[in-house]
Design an enzyme around this catalytic site. Structure first.
Site, PDB file in Angstrom:
ATOM      1  N   ASP A  43       0.847  -1.195   0.000  1.00 55.72           N
ATOM      2  CA  ASP A  43       0.000   0.000   0.000  1.00 55.72           C
ATOM      3  C   ASP A  43       0.885   1.249   0.000  1.00 55.72           C
ATOM      4  O   ASP A  43       1.766   1.392   0.852  1.00 55.72           O
ATOM      5  CB  ASP A  43      -0.885   0.006   1.252  1.00 55.72           C
ATOM      6  CG  ASP A  43      -1.808   1.214   1.245  1.00 55.72           C
ATOM      7  OD1 ASP A  43      -2.845   1.132   0.568  1.00 55.72           O
ATOM      8  OD2 ASP A  43      -1.469   2.233   1.884  1.00 55.72           O
ATOM      9  N   TYR A  48       3.315   9.933   1.099  1.00 55.38           N
ATOM     10  CA  TYR A  48       4.256   9.254   2.007  1.00 55.38           C
ATOM     11  C   TYR A  48       5.711   9.572   1.632  1.00 55.38           C
ATOM     12  O   TYR A  48       6.636   9.278   2.392  1.00 55.38           O
ATOM     13  CB  TYR A  48       4.037   7.732   2.031  1.00 55.38           C
ATOM     14  CG  TYR A  48       2.623   7.294   2.381  1.00 55.38           C
ATOM     15  CD1 TYR A  48       1.736   8.150   3.042  1.00 55.38           C
ATOM     16  CD2 TYR A  48       2.169   6.019   2.052  1.00 55.38           C
ATOM     17  CE1 TYR A  48       0.441   7.747   3.339  1.00 55.38           C
ATOM     18  CE2 TYR A  48       0.878   5.611   2.355  1.00 55.38           C
ATOM     19  CZ  TYR A  48       0.018   6.486   2.991  1.00 55.38           C
ATOM     20  OH  TYR A  48      -1.262   6.084   3.296  1.00 55.38           O
ATOM     21  N   HIS A 110      -7.499   9.875  -1.656  1.00 59.08           N
ATOM     22  CA  HIS A 110      -6.907   9.709  -0.320  1.00 59.08           C
ATOM     23  C   HIS A 110      -7.795  10.282   0.799  1.00 59.08           C
ATOM     24  O   HIS A 110      -7.902   9.687   1.871  1.00 59.08           O
ATOM     25  CB  HIS A 110      -5.523  10.378  -0.300  1.00 59.08           C
ATOM     26  CG  HIS A 110      -4.599   9.801   0.721  1.00 59.08           C
ATOM     27  ND1 HIS A 110      -3.245   9.670   0.530  1.00 59.08           N
ATOM     28  CD2 HIS A 110      -4.832   9.309   1.959  1.00 59.08           C
ATOM     29  CE1 HIS A 110      -2.697   9.138   1.598  1.00 59.08           C
ATOM     30  NE2 HIS A 110      -3.636   8.903   2.475  1.00 59.08           N
TER      31      HIS A 110
END
Ligand code: A2P
Length: 316
Positions: A43, A48, A110
């Site tokens: 994932d 990130y 998201h």
């Protein structure tokens, strides 16, 4: 159950490797180790900040013959600054470039929160666009284009409650095929799980271990520590297992996909072994009694004075 089967027959391994907070310099080895020991689901998300290194690890595993691309399930997400319909395909293309892939298996919105182009994290109300300015339905049309262009096999959402999900289900030609949300024994989301189940939308659990490595700005004082929970620990001891394994196994037993993050070789292995732990109905009941209504990721970082988002709307 080891896989979630989508309407077209594609199968997503329920246990994946989470990469939020996986540091650059560590995530390459973590992903390689994970794939070598058998993880087939990773994932990811551009926010990130580590997709390039993850891409290098995937590429290395494919080149070394450890795995074939078609045997991997790679999820990524649309960041909040690319919610305009015309920004969605370019955003997935950037992610694919970073991941060194031609397609992702699953691409998720998201957050049900829109930021101005180029804003990564909001610092003031001026950084946002409201959902009146960019309705989620418009973003979803961009997501559908991603599938039509062959850049993602499946599309879904993350951090969506029932009301936001319903907006998409009413208008879309491709319905959301996943909702990735925070869920663990202290925040079980049974209502959302039931609603999604009735609508054929599986859940993926983020922060299944409590995400204690979050930056301190995202932590509340005196947070309860899931991995230290007495009930979880006693069930773990009775099975000669680790508390993290019980948390992962509990999610799998509920039919919820789970993506524990680790960059530690031993813990990556330990988490993968949780597939083999059986919990009986009494143990499942003991764990379901732990509900505290406790989110670790409150979403307050999207709420500013005079800003367009309130927690009740985000989680609606
Ligand atoms: P590390 O990466 O050093 O292993 P979450 O998946 O809920 O976001 O939680 C991630 C946090 O849990 C990280 O601090 C991670 O540390 C830690 N963690 C991951 N696996 C385990 C495990 N098996 N036992 C204890 N802590 C773990």
């Amino acid at each position: 159950m080891t896989h979630i089967t989508f309407a077209n027959g594609d199968k997503m391994p329920m246990l994946g490797l989470g990469t939020w907070k996986s540091e650059k310099g560590k995530v390459f080895e973590a992903v390689k180790t994970a794939i070598k020991i058998g993880y087939r689901h990773v994932d990811c998300a551009p926010i990130y900040g580590n997709e390039q290194e993850i891409g290098e690890a995937i590429k290395a595993c494919i080149e070394e013959g450890v795995v074939r691309r078609e045997d991997l399930w790679i999820t990524s997400k649309l960041w909040n600054d690319s919610h305009r319909k015309e920004d969605v395909v370019p955003a997935v293309k950037n992610t694919l470039k970073d991941l060194s892939l031609d397609y992702v298996d699953l691409f998720l919105i998201h957050w049900p929160v829109a930021l101005k182009k180029g804003v990564y994290l909001a610092t003031s109300a001026a950084d946002f666009l409201s959902l009146a300015e960019i309705p989620l339905e418009d973003t979803w049309r961009g997501m559908e284009e991603v599938v039509h262009n062959g850049l993602a096999k499946h599309i879904g959402v993350s951090n969506f409650g029932k009301a936001n999900l319903s907006k998409l289900m009413g208008t879309s030609t491709i319905k959301p095929e996943m909702n990735q949300v925070e869920t663990h024994p202290y925040f079980q989301q049974n209502d959302l799980l039931d609603f999604c189940g009735e609508n054929g939308i599986p859940l993926t659990a983020y922060s299944p271990l409590g995400s204690s490595d979050r930056p301190s700005a995202l932590k509340a004082d005196n947070e309860p520590n899931l991995l230290e929970d007495k009930v979880i620990r006693s069930i773990a001891e009775s099975k000669n297992a680790a508390p993290a394994q019980i948390l992962i196994s509990w999610s799998l037993h509920r039919g919820v996909s789970v993506i524990p993050k680790s960059t530690n070789d031993q813990r990556i292995r330990e988490n993968f072994e949780a597939r083999n732990i059986q919990l009986n109905s009494e143990e499942m009941e003991m764990i379901s009694n732990l509900e505290k209504g406790r989110r670790y990721l409150s979403g307050e970082f999207w709420v500013f004075e005079n800003g367009p988002y309130q927690l009740k709307d985000i989680w609606a």
